[in-house]
Design a protein around this motif. Structure first.
Motif, PDB file in Angstrom:
ATOM      1  N   ALA A  82      44.623  35.140  28.673  1.00  0.00           N
ATOM      2  CA  ALA A  82      44.734  36.144  29.784  1.00  0.00           C
ATOM      3  C   ALA A  82      43.133  36.550  30.237  1.00  0.00           C
ATOM      4  O   ALA A  82      42.469  36.665  29.353  1.00  0.00           O
ATOM      5  N   LEU A  83      42.996  36.743  31.436  1.00  0.00           N
ATOM      6  CA  LEU A  83      41.492  37.078  31.850  1.00  0.00           C
ATOM      7  C   LEU A  83      41.951  38.236  32.802  1.00  0.00           C
ATOM      8  O   LEU A  83      42.596  38.371  33.547  1.00  0.00           O
ATOM      9  N   PHE A  84      40.922  39.435  32.408  1.00  0.00           N
ATOM     10  CA  PHE A  84      41.015  40.671  33.069  1.00  0.00           C
ATOM     11  C   PHE A  84      39.479  40.748  33.973  1.00  0.00           C
ATOM     12  O   PHE A  84      38.260  40.812  32.866  1.00  0.00           O
ATOM     13  N   LEU A  85      39.408  40.946  35.087  1.00  0.00           N
ATOM     14  CA  LEU A  85      37.959  41.009  35.570  1.00  0.00           C
ATOM     15  C   LEU A  85      37.975  42.090  36.555  1.00  0.00           C
ATOM     16  O   LEU A  85      39.050  42.720  37.169  1.00  0.00           O
ATOM     17  N   ALA A  86      36.716  42.646  36.636  1.00  0.00           N
ATOM     18  CA  ALA A  86      36.307  44.048  37.485  1.00  0.00           C
ATOM     19  C   ALA A  86      35.102  43.941  37.858  1.00  0.00           C
ATOM     20  O   ALA A  86      34.127  43.265  37.141  1.00  0.00           O
ATOM     21  N   ARG A  87      34.610  44.792  38.913  1.00  0.00           N
ATOM     22  CA  ARG A  87      33.222  44.956  39.225  1.00  0.00           C
ATOM     23  C   ARG A  87      32.518  45.800  38.175  1.00  0.00           C
ATOM     24  O   ARG A  87      31.126  45.819  38.148  1.00  0.00           O
ATOM     25  N   GLN A  88      33.166  46.715  37.283  1.00  0.00           N
ATOM     26  CA  GLN A  88      32.505  47.548  36.284  1.00  0.00           C
ATOM     27  C   GLN A  88      33.240  47.200  35.118  1.00  0.00           C
ATOM     28  O   GLN A  88      34.281  46.279  34.940  1.00  0.00           O
TER      29      GLN A  88
END
Length: 885
Positions: free
Chosen positions: A782-788
């Protein structure tokens, strides 16, 4: 039915006894040995997790030459021939050994014997140079010998314990437990912690002195001046057992109180209180460790401390004395056999002609090293400039641990012939070896180690050697024989080596040397196998006893007197306009050295999974760094990228970064790449606690967190940190630019079959992205991405690697990155021993657990090794303060 083996922990210098059990199915478990006098059954988090670090994943199982598997005969013949040829062509100083406090005494003894007595050079140094050599130099200057006077019991008997440059709670946890228990039993006992940071050890302190980096010389010089004008001074001890007091008194008296305030950075009230406590308390123990030693003034710091104890005669009596806390499990054993480049075996002096003659006659060696060899930093400089042309590295990883680490790596890479003996095939150092020799690991090794209180204990193997792995002593004996020194290296077991080591210690020793274990000179193989822990000295014909040194004098200078040593005030501030921060490096609670062992344990990585920089909140605001963002740290030597940890525990204009992370666990976190090769002029020990650096925010377009069953073989990201987790691996990520196809990136990175499609979520406005890949009911990645920096319940997400996902509701919860209402998130791990998270502790506090003991009773947290108790108390205090608002 389990088979039990009594052995010794391979981590810090406390030297805890361990009982290892192997059941009928081959499963290993460990527990503390209740009969061992170092720990009486206690173990820290690392010791408790030893069984989790002994798998064969990554083990070097066969010799390799030029990257290809080779026979032992071919590999050893090549090593012996190349070293012999290099010595013949360029002289004995053209070769070198770089060894380790991870070696057993028997390994260390043969390495020292081969290099100094048969090759004829003193170019053998050890990674103990990086942690304890300033103590060695200070002891020798003051006492005439490298003698630790006291015992662990003294810490419990003292009425005042001073911990200077020592985060005892995290670096020597079992000793911290013993101290905490003694203080609980005798609340009148006082503890002073001297450290620029407010570490977890400060939790036990009655007084915390947040001293300026390298202010220790001034502090203890000022203390000496105060003592010299008080009734605490012991004129009789000074007159009878010492020399040089008038010189150091004159020097101390010249230091004005205003200068003392400036050099230490401490408030006047705190200074006066510290001086009062020392002056009015007879039973004082001063424990010091890396914060004292790892300094360009480390030896002078040690002697400033020793001067105060000599002036008051508070040495060698129960509950009194200076106490050097050793960093590694067998740094003391290495010092006993002359493992440092400026020493001879059995605490004899290489600069002393009589000692050289004595050792040469005992060994019957053709030569003996006539002068000190190159100390670690200078050794690798000599490798770089071509003076050293053949190098053998044993049981250590200098590409991570040496200062100016990139330059060290370049030197090793350019060296004409490099041999590395190790248990792992892939480390930052082994990748540059011409010859790789597989060594036995902790569970297979057989020999002895010596702890900080001079206690010798057996380390016993309880598992068979895997593949073709061989003990380090065997490797050196074989090379010695193949170099033509057959008789001198005809050992067939560690028992024979230990007996020779013991015999040398008593050889022509009429009490003129401190180290004497002649009682073991005739030890049989059977006696060696059952040898119980004992403290040296143990001369032949004496009864076993606990020994303290120097209460009645008896120092080891020729006149039997100690020396007061004048010390110099160092330049403590190395910062400049370009490099305005002071970097301090060190250890954390659950990792060890360069993580080649502890990095295998998911439990030990749960507390802190990536490297970090502690920074004060005001400094963070000034440079534009927020908590949990990334920070870039740079010096003229190099740069690293680590996670920012904003905390008021850190002093202004200072940073703390742990030493452990290497290129296998992080992209750019080898902190010693930024540490300058500045050393103490007497000990040669690098100054790893006071490094001028710049710090700035590291800007990324996307931040990520990922979990995966499979270990990524390659991580394409501007920043990454990888850690073992239950069921697989966890990763922190940052990217300069968005990847065009994140699903494709996941397939390649996590080795996901091409036909497995992700379940996903994307928000084009916020930049948030979630992808999860399932094989049937099982989560693959699983991959979780955000700009912060990603806000996701990390421990809960990791647990999903071992969970079944039979319905879509559970799968969507994972994609959302947070547990459902019926699945509480434990939060970040606080107690590694029992896997207890911060949210669980907060919940317990809200339910009425308002003490560490109450939390322990409810959750078990803090009831095993105790290293997390200070952190638990901080959580309790924070909760109660919030509730009171």
């Amino acid at each position: 039915m389990s088979a039990e083996t009594k052995t010794t922990c391979p981590y810090c210098g406390v030297g805890c006894g361990v009982i290892a059990s192997v059941d009928d199915d081959g499963k290993v478990s460990v527990k503390g040995d209740p009969d061992h006098p170092s720990n009486y059954g206690r173990l820290c988090s690392k010791g408790s997790a030893l069984a989790e670090t002994i798998d064969l994943d990554g083990r070097l199982l066969y010799p390799e030459v030029g990257g290809e598997r080779a026979s032992w005969d071919d590999a050893l013949d090549l090593v012996a021939n190349r070293f012999s040829e290099t010595v013949a062509a360029h002289g004995p100083d053209s070769v070198a050994f770089y060894v380790s406090g991870q070696l057993l005494t028997e390994d260390y003894y043969l390495a020292n014997k081969l290099m100094k007595g048969f090759i004829g050079s003193a170019n053998i140094d050890t990674n103990s140079r990086l942690c304890m050599s300033s103590s060695v130099a200070g002891h020798r200057r003051a006492f005439g010998s490298d003698t630790v006077p006291g015992t662990y019991e003294d810490i419990e008997l003292a009425d005042l314990v001073i911990l200077t440059g020592s985060n005892l709670a995290w670096c020597h946890p079992v000793l911290y437990q013993r101290l905490a228990a003694a203080k609980a039993e005798r609340p009148g006992m006082k503890v002073v912690v001297i450290d620029p940071r407010r570490t977890m050890t400060s939790d036990i302190a009655d007084l915390h002195l947040a001293i300026r980096p390298d202010g220790d010389v001034a502090l203890f010089t000022g203390l000496l001046a105060r003592l010299a004008q008080s009734s605490a001074i012991d004129q009789n001890f000074i007159a009878t057992h010492t020399e040089g007091f008038s010189d150091v008194f004159a020097e101390a008296s010249a230091l004005s109180f205003s200068d003392l305030l400036d050099k230490t950075g401490l408030p006047a009230m705190q200074l006066r209180e510290f001086f009062r406590l020392f002056e009015t308390t007879e039973k004082v123990v001063t424990c010091y460790s890396q914060g004292v030693n790892q300094s360009s003034s480390g030896t002078d710091k040690v002697n400033a401390i020793l001067n105060c104890h000599l002036a008051t005669g508070r040495i060698g009596r129960p509950g009194m004395g200076p106490f050097s806390l050793t960093g590694q499990p067998n740094a003391m054993g290495g010092r006993e056999v002359g493992g440092l480049a400026n020493m001879l075996a059995a605490h004899m002096a290489i600069e002393n002609a009589d000692d050289r003659d004595r050792v040469q006659r005992f060994w019957k060696s053709p030569v003996i090293a006539a002068r000190p060899g190159l100390k670690a930093v200078d050794m690798f400089r000599a490798v770089a400039d071509g003076r050293i042309k053949a190098l053998w590295i044993m049981a250590t990883n200098p590409v991570v641990s040496m200062p100016d680490a990139d330059a060290v790596e370049a030197a090793i890479k350019a060296c004409p012939f490099v041999v590395v003996s190790d248990v792992l095939g892939q480390t930052d150092t082994t990748r540059h070896a011409d010859v790789l020799l597989p060594s036995t690991g902790w569970a297979e090794k057989d020999g002895t180690v010596t702890n900080s209180e001079r206690r010798i204990s057996r380390q016993r193997g309880f598992l068979p050697s895997p593949g073709e792995a061989k003990p380090d002593w065997w490797q050196m004996a074989e090379v010695g024989r193949r170099m033509g020194f057959t008789e001198a290296f005809s050992f067939h077991s560690p028992a024979g080596i230990f007996a020779e080591h013991a015999a040398l210690s008593s050889f022509e020793n009429n009490g003129s040397r401190d180290f004497d274990i002649g009682a073991c000179a005739q030890i049989t193989a059977e006696d060696y196998e059952t040898l119980s822990p004992f403290q040296w000295p143990q001369p032949a014909g004496t009864a076993l006893q606990t020994t303290r040194f120097f209460a009645e004098g008896g120092f080891f200078h020729a006149d039997g007197k100690a020396r007061f040593v004048p010390v110099k005030m160092p330049v403590s501030d190395r910062t400049t306009a370009e490099f305005p921060f002071t970097l301090n490096t060190g250890r954390i609670r659950d990792q060890w050295h360069t993580m080649t062992r502890t990095g295998k344990s998911a439990r030990l990585s749960a507390h802190i999974a990536e490297s970090f920089a502690e920074i004060h909140p005001r400094d963070a605001i000034e440079i534009g760094v927020s908590d949990a963002s990334l920070i870039e740290i740079e010096s003229p030597q190099g740069k690293v990228i680590v996670r920012a940890l904003v905390t008021e525990r850190q002093a202004r204009s200072s940073l703390f970064v742990p030493m452990h992370w290497n290129d296998s666990f992080a992209a750019k976190a080898r902190i010693d790449t930024v540490v300058a090769p500045v050393t103490d002029p007497f000990s040669g020990q690098p100054a790893s606690k006071n490094v001028a650096v710049a710090a700035r925010p590291f800007k990324a377009s996307h931040y990520g967190f990922a979990v995966s069953v499979a270990k990524p073989q390659q991580l394409e990201a501007a920043y990454w940190a990888l850690a073992k987790a239950d069921g697989g691996w966890r990763m922190e990520l940052a990217f300069d630019d968005a990847v065009e196809d994140w699903a494709e990136w996941c397939h390649a990175t996590f080795d996901i079959p091409p036909d497995v499609e992700p379940l996903g979520y994307a928000d084009q406005t916020s930049g948030d992205l979630r992808l999860a890949f399932f094989d049937g009911d099982r989560l693959l990645a699983a991959l979780f991405l955000a700009r912060q920096p990603v806000a996701v319940a990390r421990n809960w997400a990791i647990a999903q690697l071992s969970a079944l996902h039979s319905n879509m509701r559970k799968r969507f919860a994972l994609v959302a990155g947070r547990p459902g209402t019926n699945t509480p998130d434990p939060g970040a791990t606080v107690c590694s021993c029992f896997g207890v998270g911060v949210n669980q502790i907060v919940s317990a506090v809200r339910n009425g657990c308002h003490s560490v003991e109450a939390v322990g009773k409810a959750l078990n947290a803090g009831t095993n090794c105790g290293s997390c108790r200070a952190e638990i108390r901080g959580i309790i205090d924070g909760c109660l303060a919030t509730a009171a608002e």
